[in-house]
Design a protein around this motif. Structure first.
Motif, PDB file in Angstrom:
ATOM      1  N   UNK A   1       0.904  -1.271  -0.019  1.00 10.34           N
ATOM      2  CA  UNK A   1      -0.194  -0.016   0.081  1.00 10.34           C
ATOM      3  C   UNK A   1       0.766   1.358  -0.066  1.00 10.34           C
ATOM      4  N   UNK A   2       1.084   1.756  -1.053  1.00 13.19           N
ATOM      5  CA  UNK A   2       2.037   3.061  -1.425  1.00 13.19           C
ATOM      6  C   UNK A   2       1.415   4.174  -0.684  1.00 13.19           C
ATOM      7  N   UNK A   3       0.105   4.265  -0.291  1.00 12.23           N
ATOM      8  CA  UNK A   3      -0.310   5.437   0.512  1.00 12.23           C
ATOM      9  C   UNK A   3       0.109   5.552   1.919  1.00 12.23           C
ATOM     10  N   UNK A   4       0.409   4.467   2.153  1.00 10.31           N
ATOM     11  CA  UNK A   4       0.967   4.084   3.931  1.00 10.31           C
ATOM     12  C   UNK A   4       1.886   5.151   4.179  1.00 10.31           C
ATOM     13  N   UNK A   5       1.861   5.856   5.113  1.00  9.23           N
ATOM     14  CA  UNK A   5       2.757   6.889   5.622  1.00  9.23           C
ATOM     15  C   UNK A   5       4.301   6.493   5.766  1.00  9.23           C
ATOM     16  N   UNK A   6       4.375   5.312   6.157  1.00  8.27           N
ATOM     17  CA  UNK A   6       5.868   4.817   6.321  1.00  8.27           C
ATOM     18  C   UNK A   6       6.399   4.581   4.910  1.00  8.27           C
ATOM     19  N   UNK A   7       5.515   3.822   4.172  1.00  8.19           N
ATOM     20  CA  UNK A   7       5.981   3.543   2.723  1.00  8.19           C
ATOM     21  C   UNK A   7       6.194   4.536   1.901  1.00  8.19           C
ATOM     22  N   UNK A   8       5.589   5.693   2.110  1.00 10.68           N
ATOM     23  CA  UNK A   8       5.704   7.151   1.570  1.00 10.68           C
ATOM     24  C   UNK A   8       7.195   7.748   1.945  1.00 10.68           C
ATOM     25  N   UNK A   9       7.442   7.547   3.443  1.00 12.69           N
ATOM     26  CA  UNK A   9       8.545   8.178   3.753  1.00 12.69           C
ATOM     27  C   UNK A   9       9.850   7.145   3.486  1.00 12.69           C
ATOM     28  N   UNK A  10       9.502   5.983   3.434  1.00 16.83           N
ATOM     29  CA  UNK A  10      10.519   5.001   2.825  1.00 16.83           C
ATOM     30  C   UNK A  10      11.219   5.416   1.365  1.00 16.83           C
ATOM     31  N   UNK A  11      10.204   5.699   0.534  1.00 15.71           N
ATOM     32  CA  UNK A  11      10.385   6.108  -0.765  1.00 15.71           C
ATOM     33  C   UNK A  11      11.084   7.523  -0.569  1.00 15.71           C
ATOM     34  N   UNK A  12      10.599   8.579   0.067  1.00 16.16           N
ATOM     35  CA  UNK A  12      11.427   9.606   0.022  1.00 16.16           C
ATOM     36  C   UNK A  12      13.030   9.387   0.488  1.00 16.16           C
ATOM     37  N   UNK A  13      13.003   8.473   1.497  1.00 11.29           N
ATOM     38  CA  UNK A  13      14.279   8.472   2.011  1.00 11.29           C
ATOM     39  C   UNK A  13      15.303   7.824   1.008  1.00 11.29           C
ATOM     40  N   UNK A  14      14.733   6.869   0.300  1.00  7.76           N
ATOM     41  CA  UNK A  14      15.550   6.454  -1.006  1.00  7.76           C
ATOM     42  C   UNK A  14      16.074   7.212  -1.957  1.00  7.76           C
ATOM     43  N   UNK A  15      15.503   8.646  -1.950  1.00  8.78           N
ATOM     44  CA  UNK A  15      15.797   9.467  -2.790  1.00  8.78           C
ATOM     45  C   UNK A  15      16.643  10.755  -2.356  1.00  8.78           C
ATOM     46  N   UNK A  16      16.920  10.524  -1.024  1.00  9.06           N
ATOM     47  CA  UNK A  16      17.710  11.715  -0.400  1.00  9.06           C
ATOM     48  C   UNK A  16      19.155  11.233  -0.446  1.00  9.06           C
TER      49      UNK A  16
END
Length: 324
Positions: free
Chosen positions: A309-324
């Motif tokens: 579930x890509x709407x989950x806050x943890x999954x969204x934050x994980x995606x952001x972290x992968x781009x930092x």
């Protein structure tokens, strides 16, 4: 109906397209049959997008990404923030050219309860305003157009809709977990429609619900050919059963061979016609190989992505972290 209830949330991701976005937002001014909210997600633009919205469209709900994260992540922000019963995804280089579009979209859902998504694209840049386009999925994972004549009342079932114009019930968008943001270029709309179809709903292209798409050259990536191959393969490995995956693999191998067999003839043709030879003309086959290797390295992650579930806050934050 309460005047405070939102019927439609219009979600528009944008990146460095202030002029296109201005025209898009302006085209929404006369579509007031329903209570709407407009959500714009700016993907770290460096042009005048943000001040333009503040000055010209203060009613817009604006969200600003601090780094560039792509349109899928932006749309997921829109889904999570949406208050409407329906979400209409638009690209920033589209325009609504008929005031009854929103009404037509809502009425389509009411008249066709099996609908998952509905919309349509008028390709203005290709001078194809007499046709309305949806999308189909080929055996190799490629997308191809599914079009109908642009006449009142025409509609047709298709595999999926490009997110330049695509309406979905908010609850369904949330149920399937939004868009997979790990598609680097394209593919996320195909994945979205495919999963909606798997839930038993149909996707439709409708002449009454189409918007004009000007396909701006602004805000695009220079390596789109490689990104396209990579995301097409990701879709196949993630979504297709094993038999269709093997068929796609055979096609990919064949396409590499064909590319280099005809390459000398293509270069000769370019030479006699005086056409410039670009990088993709020489290395297109190798780009397919590179895309395949990158996807195989991530095969486990790709297969597990079916249930995320890509709407989950943890999954969204994980995606952001992968781009930092």
């Amino acid at each position: 109906m309460s005047k405070h209830k939102i019927d439609i949330s219009i979600v528009i991701p944008t990146f460095n397209r202030s002029e296109d976005l201005y025209r898009c937002l302006l085209s929404l001014k006369n579509t007031q049959d329903y209570n709407i909210e407009i959500i714009v997600i700016d993907d770290n633009s460096t042009d005048f997008t943000v001040p333009m919205i503040h000055e010209k469209f203060p009613e817009v709900r604006l969200f600003i990404n601090q780094i560039n994260l792509g349109p899928s992540y932006a749309r997921n922000i829109g889904i999570n923030e949406a208050k409407g019963d329906y979400i209409l995804f638009l690209d920033s280089d589209t325009r609504i050219e008929h005031t009854d579009i929103l009404n037509n979209l809502i009425m389509f859902f009411k008249n066709h309860p099996e609908t998952g998504t509905v919309g349509g694209e008028l390709k203005i840049n290709n001078s194809s305003a007499d046709r309305v386009f949806g999308r189909e999925i080929s055996m190799d994972g490629n997308s191809r157009d599914r079009d109908i004549i642009n006449e009142k009342g025409n509609f047709l079932e298709c595999a999926f809709l490009a997110t330049c114009c695509c309406m979905v019930r908010r609850e369904l968008a949330q149920e399937i977990g939004g868009f997979d943001p790990y598609y680097g270029f394209g593919g996320e709309d195909k994945d979205f429609g495919y999963r909606i179809n798997a839930e038993g709903y149909n996707n439709y292209v409708s002449a009454d619900c189409a918007v004009a798409h000007y396909h701006s050259s602004e805000g695009r990536n220079p390596d789109e050919t490689y990104r396209y191959h990579k995301t097409r393969m990701r879709f196949v490995l993630k979504c297709f059963p094993i038999d269709r995956t093997l068929i796609a693999l055979i096609y990919w191998l064949s396409s590499i061979a064909v590319f280099y067999i005809i390459l000398p003839f293509k270069l000769f043709f370019f030479m006699i016609r005086g056409k410039p030879v670009v990088r993709e003309n020489l290395f297109g086959g190798l780009l397919i190989v590179r895309a395949f290797i990158e996807n195989i390295r991530s095969f486990g992650e790709i297969k597990s992505a079916r249930s995320i579930n890509y709407l989950d806050p943890d999954k969204m934050e994980q995606f952001v972290s992968s781009h930092k």
